[in-house]
Design a protein around this motif. Structure first.
Motif, mmCIF file in Angstrom:
data_model
loop_
_atom_site.group_PDB
_atom_site.id
_atom_site.type_symbol
_atom_site.label_atom_id
_atom_site.label_comp_id
_atom_site.label_asym_id
_atom_site.label_seq_id
_atom_site.Cartn_x
_atom_site.Cartn_y
_atom_site.Cartn_z
ATOM 1 N N LEU B 21 0.850 -1.184 0.000
ATOM 2 C CA LEU B 21 0.000 0.000 0.000
ATOM 3 C C LEU B 21 0.889 1.239 0.000
ATOM 4 N N SER B 22 0.516 2.190 -0.819
ATOM 5 C CA SER B 22 1.326 3.388 -0.985
ATOM 6 C C SER B 22 0.847 4.515 -0.079
ATOM 7 N N CYS B 23 1.798 5.289 0.437
ATOM 8 C CA CYS B 23 1.494 6.486 1.211
ATOM 9 C C CYS B 23 2.558 7.532 0.897
ATOM 10 N N GLU B 24 2.133 8.674 0.383
ATOM 11 C CA GLU B 24 3.026 9.758 0.013
ATOM 12 C C GLU B 24 2.538 11.052 0.638
ATOM 13 N N GLN B 25 3.484 11.853 1.153
ATOM 14 C CA GLN B 25 3.108 13.164 1.700
ATOM 15 C C GLN B 25 4.070 14.235 1.217
ATOM 16 N N ASN B 26 3.513 15.431 0.978
ATOM 17 C CA ASN B 26 4.334 16.574 0.564
ATOM 18 C C ASN B 26 4.246 17.695 1.584
ATOM 19 N N LEU B 27 4.072 17.298 2.847
ATOM 20 C CA LEU B 27 3.952 18.259 3.940
ATOM 21 C C LEU B 27 5.282 18.488 4.649
ATOM 22 N N ASN B 28 6.331 17.829 4.174
ATOM 23 C CA ASN B 28 7.654 17.921 4.782
ATOM 24 C C ASN B 28 7.663 17.403 6.227
ATOM 25 N N HIS B 29 6.786 16.448 6.512
ATOM 26 C CA HIS B 29 6.713 15.877 7.850
ATOM 27 C C HIS B 29 7.757 14.784 8.038
ATOM 28 N N ASP B 30 8.373 14.756 9.215
ATOM 29 C CA ASP B 30 9.328 13.688 9.509
ATOM 30 C C ASP B 30 8.642 12.403 9.958
ATOM 31 N N ALA B 31 7.554 12.523 10.706
ATOM 32 C CA ALA B 31 6.901 11.343 11.273
ATOM 33 C C ALA B 31 5.787 10.842 10.362
ATOM 34 N N MET B 32 5.733 9.527 10.184
ATOM 35 C CA MET B 32 4.662 8.909 9.421
ATOM 36 C C MET B 32 4.187 7.657 10.157
ATOM 37 N N TYR B 33 2.902 7.321 9.954
ATOM 38 C CA TYR B 33 2.252 6.259 10.718
ATOM 39 C C TYR B 33 1.370 5.416 9.803
ATOM 40 N N TRP B 34 1.223 4.145 10.145
ATOM 41 C CA TRP B 34 0.258 3.262 9.496
ATOM 42 C C TRP B 34 -0.669 2.681 10.560
ATOM 43 N N TYR B 35 -1.980 2.717 10.232
ATOM 44 C CA TYR B 35 -2.998 2.155 11.109
ATOM 45 C C TYR B 35 -3.865 1.170 10.349
ATOM 46 N N ARG B 36 -4.440 0.283 11.108
ATOM 47 C CA ARG B 36 -5.438 -0.645 10.588
ATOM 48 C C ARG B 36 -6.749 -0.380 11.327
ATOM 49 N N GLN B 37 -7.861 -0.418 10.579
ATOM 50 C CA GLN B 37 -9.172 -0.250 11.196
ATOM 51 C C GLN B 37 -10.107 -1.343 10.696
ATOM 52 N N ASP B 38 -10.683 -2.087 11.615
ATOM 53 C CA ASP B 38 -11.668 -3.109 11.290
ATOM 54 C C ASP B 38 -13.067 -2.541 11.525
ATOM 55 N N PRO B 39 -14.081 -3.112 10.892
ATOM 56 C CA PRO B 39 -15.446 -2.545 10.976
ATOM 57 C C PRO B 39 -15.885 -2.298 12.416
ATOM 58 N N GLY B 40 -16.348 -1.082 12.678
ATOM 59 C CA GLY B 40 -16.860 -0.736 14.001
ATOM 60 C C GLY B 40 -15.805 -0.596 15.072
ATOM 61 N N GLN B 41 -14.542 -0.635 14.675
ATOM 62 C CA GLN B 41 -13.450 -0.569 15.666
ATOM 63 C C GLN B 41 -12.667 0.723 15.525
ATOM 64 N N GLY B 42 -11.805 0.977 16.508
ATOM 65 C CA GLY B 42 -10.918 2.130 16.447
ATOM 66 C C GLY B 42 -9.690 1.842 15.594
ATOM 67 N N LEU B 43 -8.743 2.781 15.606
ATOM 68 C CA LEU B 43 -7.516 2.635 14.813
ATOM 69 C C LEU B 43 -6.445 1.942 15.648
ATOM 70 N N ARG B 44 -5.795 0.974 15.047
ATOM 71 C CA ARG B 44 -4.697 0.288 15.736
ATOM 72 C C ARG B 44 -3.401 0.557 14.972
ATOM 73 N N LEU B 45 -2.351 0.898 15.711
ATOM 74 C CA LEU B 45 -1.088 1.307 15.116
ATOM 75 C C LEU B 45 -0.278 0.094 14.677
ATOM 76 N N ILE B 46 0.158 0.109 13.410
ATOM 77 C CA ILE B 46 0.936 -0.995 12.861
ATOM 78 C C ILE B 46 2.435 -0.677 12.958
ATOM 79 N N TYR B 47 2.854 0.395 12.333
ATOM 80 C CA TYR B 47 4.242 0.848 12.329
ATOM 81 C C TYR B 47 4.258 2.372 12.320
ATOM 82 N N TYR B 48 5.361 2.940 12.796
ATOM 83 C CA TYR B 48 5.560 4.365 12.658
ATOM 84 C C TYR B 48 7.041 4.652 12.436
#
Lengths: 111, 116
Positions: B21-48
């Motif tokens: 899965l691709s993720c690109e940002q042009n905000l010049n941010h140093d920190a980036m995060y990946w989350y997974r969300q299952d139906p009806g659930q909150g966000l769970r952190l995969i990697y950062y």
């Protein structure tokens, strides 16, 4: 990062103020309180954040108790478009940290 | 316009295949995060990641891998070792503290992965 506790769901009549509580009793001195909301199937949207003073912006107000163990997000005049899941997050700003979400509060605004 | 872009919006894969899965940002941010969300659930952190060529496991890293070769990009690979890969995946980025920038996270619109 400190853990947060929020009610699972809340209802609010359109035009009335929506007050969403969040408990963060283990918050430490260098941790901010952030609020985001997620409308169905979209990415979460930042709303507001604060350290210890109350904050207000064009979207909402944030009231943090003096002991910083809880906070309330206030949407002053809720509309149907404010129906969403609202997440309260505590995040350390002293060092870069992982950004951990809880399960949030599902706010339903009704006519 | 500055922002964070995830692609594709919908992705279908056969069981046993790796998918990135691709993720690109042009905000010049140093920190980036990946989350997974299952139906009806909150966000769970995969990697950062806080800096290029460095990343940390989140709460549910098993079965996933990431790379951070460029500041702008933080791709997530869902490997065949991930037992239940079907989910909504969200990427986010933020500035680091002390950089004088606002520190709230900005999110992409997500990729909905279905494995059949």
């Amino acid at each position: 990062d400190a853990k947060t506790t929020q009610p699972t769901s809340m209802d609010c009549a359109e035009g009335r103020a929506a007050n969403l509580p969040c408990n963060h009793s283990t918050i430490s001195g260098n941790e901010y309180v952030y609020w985001y909301r997620q409308i169905h199937s979209q990415g979460p949207q930042y709303i507001i954040h604060g350290l210890k003073n109350n904050e207000t912006n064009e979207m909402a107000s944030l009231i943090i108790t003096e002991d910083r163990k809880s906070s309330t997000l206030i949407l002053p005049h809720a509309t149907l478009r404010d129906t969403a899941v609202y997440y309260c997050i505590v995040r350390s700003i002293g060092t870069a940290s992982k950004l951990t979400f809880g399960t949030g509060t599902r706010l339903q605004v009704t006519l | 316009d500055g922002g964070i872009t995830q692609s594709p919006k919908y992705l279908f894969r056969k069981e046993g295949q790796n998918v990135t899965l691709s993720c690109e940002q042009n905000l010049n941010h140093d920190a980036m995060y990946w989350y997974r969300q299952d139906p009806g659930q909150g966000l769970r952190l995969i990697y950062y990641s806080q800096i290029v060529n460095d990343f940390q496991k989140g709460d549910i890293a098993e079965g996933y891998s990431v790379s951070r070769e460029k500041k702008e990009s933080f791709p997530l690979t869902v490997t065949s070792a991930q037992k239940n890969p079907t989910a909504f995946y969200l990427c986010a980025s933020s500035a680091l503290p002390g950089q004088g920038a606002r520190t709230e996270a900005f999110f992409g619109q997500g990729t909905r992965l279905t494995v059949v």
